[in-house]
Design an enzyme around this catalytic site. Structure first.
Site, short mmCIF file in Angstrom:
data_model
loop_
_atom_site.label_atom_id
_atom_site.label_comp_id
_atom_site.label_asym_id
_atom_site.label_seq_id
_atom_site.Cartn_x
_atom_site.Cartn_y
_atom_site.Cartn_z
N GLU A 6 0.82 -1.23 0.00
CA GLU A 6 0.00 0.00 0.00
C GLU A 6 0.84 1.27 0.00
O GLU A 6 0.29 2.36 0.14
CB GLU A 6 -0.90 0.02 1.25
CG GLU A 6 -1.75 -1.23 1.46
CD GLU A 6 -2.86 -1.42 0.44
OE1 GLU A 6 -3.44 -0.41 0.00
OE2 GLU A 6 -3.11 -2.59 0.07
N ASP A 92 -12.84 -0.91 -4.21
CA ASP A 92 -13.73 -2.00 -3.81
C ASP A 92 -13.74 -3.13 -4.85
O ASP A 92 -14.12 -4.25 -4.55
CB ASP A 92 -15.19 -1.49 -3.69
CG ASP A 92 -15.32 -0.32 -2.73
OD1 ASP A 92 -14.33 0.04 -2.08
OD2 ASP A 92 -16.42 0.25 -2.67
N ASP A 164 -15.32 -7.93 -1.09
CA ASP A 164 -14.96 -6.72 -1.82
C ASP A 164 -13.44 -6.56 -1.71
O ASP A 164 -12.85 -6.87 -0.66
CB ASP A 164 -15.63 -5.49 -1.21
CG ASP A 164 -17.14 -5.47 -1.43
OD1 ASP A 164 -17.67 -6.42 -2.02
OD2 ASP A 164 -17.77 -4.49 -1.00
N HIS A 212 -15.55 -2.85 4.59
CA HIS A 212 -14.18 -2.51 4.19
C HIS A 212 -13.25 -2.22 5.37
O HIS A 212 -13.68 -1.75 6.43
CB HIS A 212 -14.19 -1.37 3.17
CG HIS A 212 -15.10 -1.68 2.01
ND1 HIS A 212 -15.70 -0.73 1.24
CD2 HIS A 212 -15.52 -2.88 1.50
CE1 HIS A 212 -16.46 -1.30 0.31
NE2 HIS A 212 -16.37 -2.61 0.46
N ASP A 214 -10.52 -0.16 5.27
CA ASP A 214 -9.64 1.00 5.17
C ASP A 214 -10.15 2.27 5.85
O ASP A 214 -9.69 3.37 5.53
CB ASP A 214 -9.23 1.25 3.71
CG ASP A 214 -10.38 1.22 2.73
OD1 ASP A 214 -11.50 0.91 3.14
OD2 ASP A 214 -10.14 1.51 1.54
N ASN A 272 -9.26 7.37 5.78
CA ASN A 272 -9.14 6.62 4.54
C ASN A 272 -8.11 7.32 3.63
O ASN A 272 -8.43 7.86 2.59
CB ASN A 272 -10.53 6.57 3.88
CG ASN A 272 -10.62 5.66 2.69
OD1 ASN A 272 -10.88 6.11 1.59
ND2 ASN A 272 -10.38 4.40 2.89
N HIS A 317 -8.24 6.61 -0.30
CA HIS A 317 -7.88 5.20 -0.53
C HIS A 317 -8.96 4.51 -1.35
O HIS A 317 -8.68 3.78 -2.29
CB HIS A 317 -7.64 4.48 0.81
CG HIS A 317 -6.94 3.16 0.67
ND1 HIS A 317 -7.60 1.96 0.76
CD2 HIS A 317 -5.64 2.86 0.43
CE1 HIS A 317 -6.72 0.98 0.60
NE2 HIS A 317 -5.52 1.49 0.40
N CYS A 318 -10.21 4.78 -0.99
CA CYS A 318 -11.33 4.11 -1.67
C CYS A 318 -11.51 4.57 -3.12
O CYS A 318 -11.88 3.76 -3.97
CB CYS A 318 -12.63 4.39 -0.95
SG CYS A 318 -12.78 3.56 0.61
N1 NVA Z 1 -17.48 1.67 5.89
C1 NVA Z 1 -16.42 2.45 6.45
C2 NVA Z 1 -15.78 3.35 5.45
C3 NVA Z 1 -14.86 2.64 4.52
C4 NVA Z 1 -13.92 3.56 3.83
C5 NVA Z 1 -16.93 3.28 7.61
O1 NVA Z 1 -18.10 3.64 7.61
O2 NVA Z 1 -16.15 3.59 8.49
#
Ligand code: NVA
Length: 327
Positions: A6, A92, A164, A212, A214, A272, A317-318
């Site tokens: 990364e 993703d 994902d 996720h 991150d 992120n 990042h996403c």
């Molecule tokens: N679903 C995560 C964000 C992912 C970048 C959250 O809500 O913290």
């Protein structure tokens, strides 16, 4: 080799687009994965995101592209393929391990065709690589309807492997995989099979149940990680290879705004971040305390806007997917 972690210097990256972003028709996958915490389905938004969200998100994505290109980083964008969700978060959809390009078998039905938007980019990559598109059937039995209203129950059963790509973080031969609503244990097993004995996939369980990895862990460079203190209390909760890494605890992100009635993530989307090399981290412009903390540990931070990060559920990042990093 394309990329394997990364943080190596970024050379080629995909940046998403917000065009056409929408909340799809409510089916059992969306209900259990994204909205198990919502009691009344009438409270779930649906249809296209407001035009102002799309316009502002696209403006910030263009700003990101301009910045990356000015650093000499090649940028590719998604092709406008038909989709039911969005092309805003390529992280993703695809993940790369050395020369293996993997299109993930995404957990949500509405996202099954998204990665087609990257096919022409992948076809044009130089050098030898393997390319695997993983599919899933996503039958009703993959989703555990009993998770609605029960925070201790995950959305996915183990009926087949789904995940994902953003459930994964890469640290060379160690791969960290969050078991959560967007990736089941069979997904981690399938990934291990595909990666072979040289790499080890470390499932991480019980720290964050939703989508996720991150906004919980960011690997900033070899041996240094940013952790979310609201989800991780102690490094003993993490797999052994991470336990001796230096930790930077993310500060409270404060009241990260979102468009009224449209919110696809927690305020922790603020962590992120994207490393464009082992020293330089892209941080959302409102997160000055986070930048200060990273700088105190020797990082250079670049502050850029991603104003709809919380509304759409992704920050730097996403909204990117690494293709090539210089090893
Ligand atoms: N679903 C995560 C964000 C992912 C970048 C959250 O809500 O913290």
């Amino acid at each position: 080799m394309l990329s394997r972690n990364e943080w190596d210097p970024l050379r080629h990256v995909i940046v998403g687009r917000a065009d056409g972003a929408r909340i799809p028709r409510l089916d059992i996958s969306l209900r259990t994965i994204n909205y198990s915490h919502v009691q009344d389905p009438a409270d779930i938004p649906r249809g296209p995101y407001p035009a102002e969200v799309i316009q502002q998100a696209n403006q910030d994505l263009e700003g990101l592209v301009t910045f990356l290109e000015a650093q000499g980083i090649q940028v590719s964008r998604p092709n406008p393929v038909p989709h039911d969700y969005y092309l805003y978060c390529p992280r993703d959809n695809i993940v790369i391990f050395d020369d293996l390009v993997l299109e993930s078998p995404m957990a949500l039905r509405a996202r099954r065709y998204e990665s087609l938007a990257f096919h022409s980019t992948i076809q044009q990559l130089e050098g030898d690589f393997r390319w695997i598109r993983l599919e899933a059937r996503r039958q009703d039995s993959l989703y555990d309807a009993a998770c609605v209203g029960d925070a201790d129950r995950l959305a996915l059963t183990e009926q087949e492997a789904v995940f994902d790509a953003a459930n994964i973080l890469r640290a060379n031969d160690d791969v960290f995989y969050l078991v959560s609503n967007s990736g089941n244990r069979r997904g981690a097993e399938l990934l291990q099979e595909l990666l072979g004995s040289r790499r080890r996939v470390w499932p991480i369980e019980g720290i964050y149940s939703y989508m996720h990895i991150d906004s919980t862990i960011a690997l900033l460079r070899e041996g240094v990680m940013l952790l979310n203190p609201s989800r991780i209390k102690d490094v003993s909760q993490l797999p052994p290879p991470l336990r001796n890494w230096d930790v930077i605890w993310a500060p409270d992100p404060g009241a990260v705004p979102h468009y009224p009635g449209w919110c696809n993530s927690s305020a922790w989307v603020a962590m992120n971040v994207l490393s464009i090399d082992p020293r330089t981290v892209l941080v959302e412009q409102s997160q000055t305390e986070l930048a200060r903390r990273l700088e105190a540990q020797g990082f250079d931070c670049v502050l850029l806007p991603m104003r709809q990060a919380r509304t759409l559920g992704g920050s730097f990042h996403c909204v990117t997917a690494d293709l090539r990093r210089q090893a």
